[in-house]
Enzyme design. Structure first.
Site, PDB file in Angstrom:
ATOM      1  N   ASP A 239     -17.435  73.457 -12.347  1.00 63.44           N
ATOM      2  CA  ASP A 239     -19.087  74.542 -13.594  1.00 63.44           C
ATOM      3  C   ASP A 239     -18.831  73.390 -14.346  1.00 63.44           C
ATOM      4  OD1 ASP A 239     -19.714  76.868 -13.268  1.00 63.44           O
ATOM      5  OD2 ASP A 239     -17.118  77.112 -13.896  1.00 63.44           O
TER       6      ASP A 239
ATOM      7  N   GLN B 279     -14.270  82.689 -13.831  1.00 63.51           N
ATOM      8  CA  GLN B 279     -15.596  82.913 -14.141  1.00 63.51           C
ATOM      9  C   GLN B 279     -15.409  83.724 -16.095  1.00 63.51           C
ATOM     10  OE1 GLN B 279     -18.371  83.197 -13.339  1.00 63.51           O
ATOM     11  NE2 GLN B 279     -18.962  84.540 -14.519  1.00 63.51           N
TER      12      GLN B 279
ATOM     13  N   LYS C 233     -22.725  84.731  -6.571  1.00 61.34           N
ATOM     14  CA  LYS C 233     -21.710  82.606  -6.299  1.00 61.34           C
ATOM     15  C   LYS C 233     -21.428  82.572  -4.690  1.00 61.34           C
ATOM     16  CE  LYS C 233     -20.878  81.430 -11.017  1.00 61.34           C
ATOM     17  NZ  LYS C 233     -20.390  81.197 -11.724  1.00 61.34           N
TER      18      LYS C 233
HETATM   19  N1  GUN Z   1     -20.195  82.627 -17.712  1.00 62.93           N
HETATM   20  C1  GUN Z   1     -21.190  82.976 -17.983  1.00 62.93           C
HETATM   21  N2  GUN Z   1     -21.942  81.908 -17.119  1.00 62.93           N
HETATM   22  C2  GUN Z   1     -20.896  80.579 -16.486  1.00 62.93           C
HETATM   23  C3  GUN Z   1     -20.718  79.745 -15.470  1.00 62.93           C
HETATM   24  O1  GUN Z   1     -21.956  79.109 -15.532  1.00 62.93           O
HETATM   25  N3  GUN Z   1     -19.275  79.500 -15.571  1.00 62.93           N
HETATM   26  C4  GUN Z   1     -18.209  79.924 -15.373  1.00 62.93           C
HETATM   27  N4  GUN Z   1     -17.133  79.393 -14.704  1.00 62.93           N
HETATM   28  N5  GUN Z   1     -18.481  81.670 -16.648  1.00 62.93           N
HETATM   29  C5  GUN Z   1     -19.485  81.663 -16.700  1.00 62.93           C
END
Ligand code: GUN
Length: 293
Positions: free
Chosen positions: A120, A97, A53
């Site tokens: 998100d 996350q 990311k």
């Molecule tokens: N863990 C797996 N997918 C995601 C996501 O899209 N966002 C976050 N914050 N954690 C994740």
């Protein structure tokens, strides 16, 4: 043979227009949109996701703040860090996350993130806007939003179609089912407790699958000519595979996303999109409140 819906190519197209937009923002506002990424503990898969990311941000010119916290971080401490990021005017987007280490509540921390910075799209306010179809004024969850981009790009009609969503998670299945419904598809939502899954999937013109069960969807479960969106991602014998038996199903479907290279790249792309959008929405709010004064 099915059209392969190319998530890498579509991501490239969206990221390149985001890059130009970020450049314009930097010129006008003298700073880049900024994403804060919070990672608690050292789950190896999460570390890879977070690093990807941050790399993706850099490539389009988005700044990032990388907050790594120890495994034994308390809920209070995590909430306090999120609150600090909420209050920092130079932070536009915040993600924590998931999954979190045992003992920490994701629901509690998600509720703490300011909805305007929730890139998100997991906060109840943003999910509520998703259900209502108020896409412009909220931040939509990245994976479902990425799936909808495929339908737009490849001009796949949804109105009046039978759409089946397999998987009812809060972050993919529920929001995507609502987006399909808002597009006037007739939507069925199936999940782990559904009896006779095949009787639903066989009727699907649009079949979206997000279960994390490798190759759950076999060729005999798919209608001839269906559009198949595979949102699963698992590692089997060192190989990344989806929830759909791609090699066989692609002979029957009219269009299908591969794994990898389908929905996966779109999730990060929509995170970048949301970060730029969060910047713009906050600027709009600021200027509206200046006008009102
Ligand atoms: N863990 C797996 N997918 C995601 C996501 O899209 N966002 C976050 N914050 N954690 C994740």
């Amino acid at each position: 043979m099915a059209v392969i819906l190319d998530g890498r190519k579509l991501s490239e197209k969206i990221r390149s227009s985001l890059k130009e937009e970020v450049e314009r923002i930097r010129e006008k506002f003298k700073r880049a949109p900024t994403l804060a990424v919070v990672l608690v503990g050292n789950n190896p898969a999460s570390e890879i996701y977070v690093n990807n990311k941050i790399k993706a941000c850099k490539k389009v010119g988005i700044s990032s703040i990388d907050k790594r916290l120890p495994e034994n971080t308390s809920q209070e401490e995590l909430n306090r860090i999120v609150k600090e990021l909420n209050e920092n005017p130079e932070v536009d987007g915040i993600i924590v996350q998931l999954p979190l280490p045992e003992g920490l509540s994701c629901r509690e921390v998600i509720n703490y993130i300011s909805p305007e910075k929730d890139v998100d799209g997991f906060h109840p306010l943003n999910l509520g806007k998703c259900v209502l179809g108020l896409y412009e004024e909220g931040l939509m969850p990245c994976t479902p939003a990425g799936v909808m981009e495929f339908f737009k790009e490849y001009k796949i009609e949804l109105q009046g179609k039978n759409a089946v969503m397999v998987g009812h998670s809060n972050i993919v299945g529920k929001p995507l089912a609502n987006m399909l419904l808002n597009a006037n598809a007739t939507v069925s939502v199936c999940h782990v407790h559904t009896k006779d899954l095949k009787s639903y999937t066989k009727e699907a013109d649009i079949l979206c699958v997000a279960t994390g069960v490798p190759k759950l969807i076999k060729e005999d479960m798919v209608k001839e000519g269906a559009v198949v969106i595979d949102i699963g991602i698992s590692r089997v014998n060192g190989k990344i595979v989806g929830d759909v038996d791609f090699e066989r199903v692609k002979e029957k479907a009219s269009a299908i996303t591969p794994v990898p290279g389908g929905v996966g790249p779109m999730t990060i792309t929509m995170l970048l999109y949301n970060t730029v959008k969060a910047f713009k929405l906050r600027k709009e709010l600021e200027s509206n409140s200046l006008h009102r004064r």
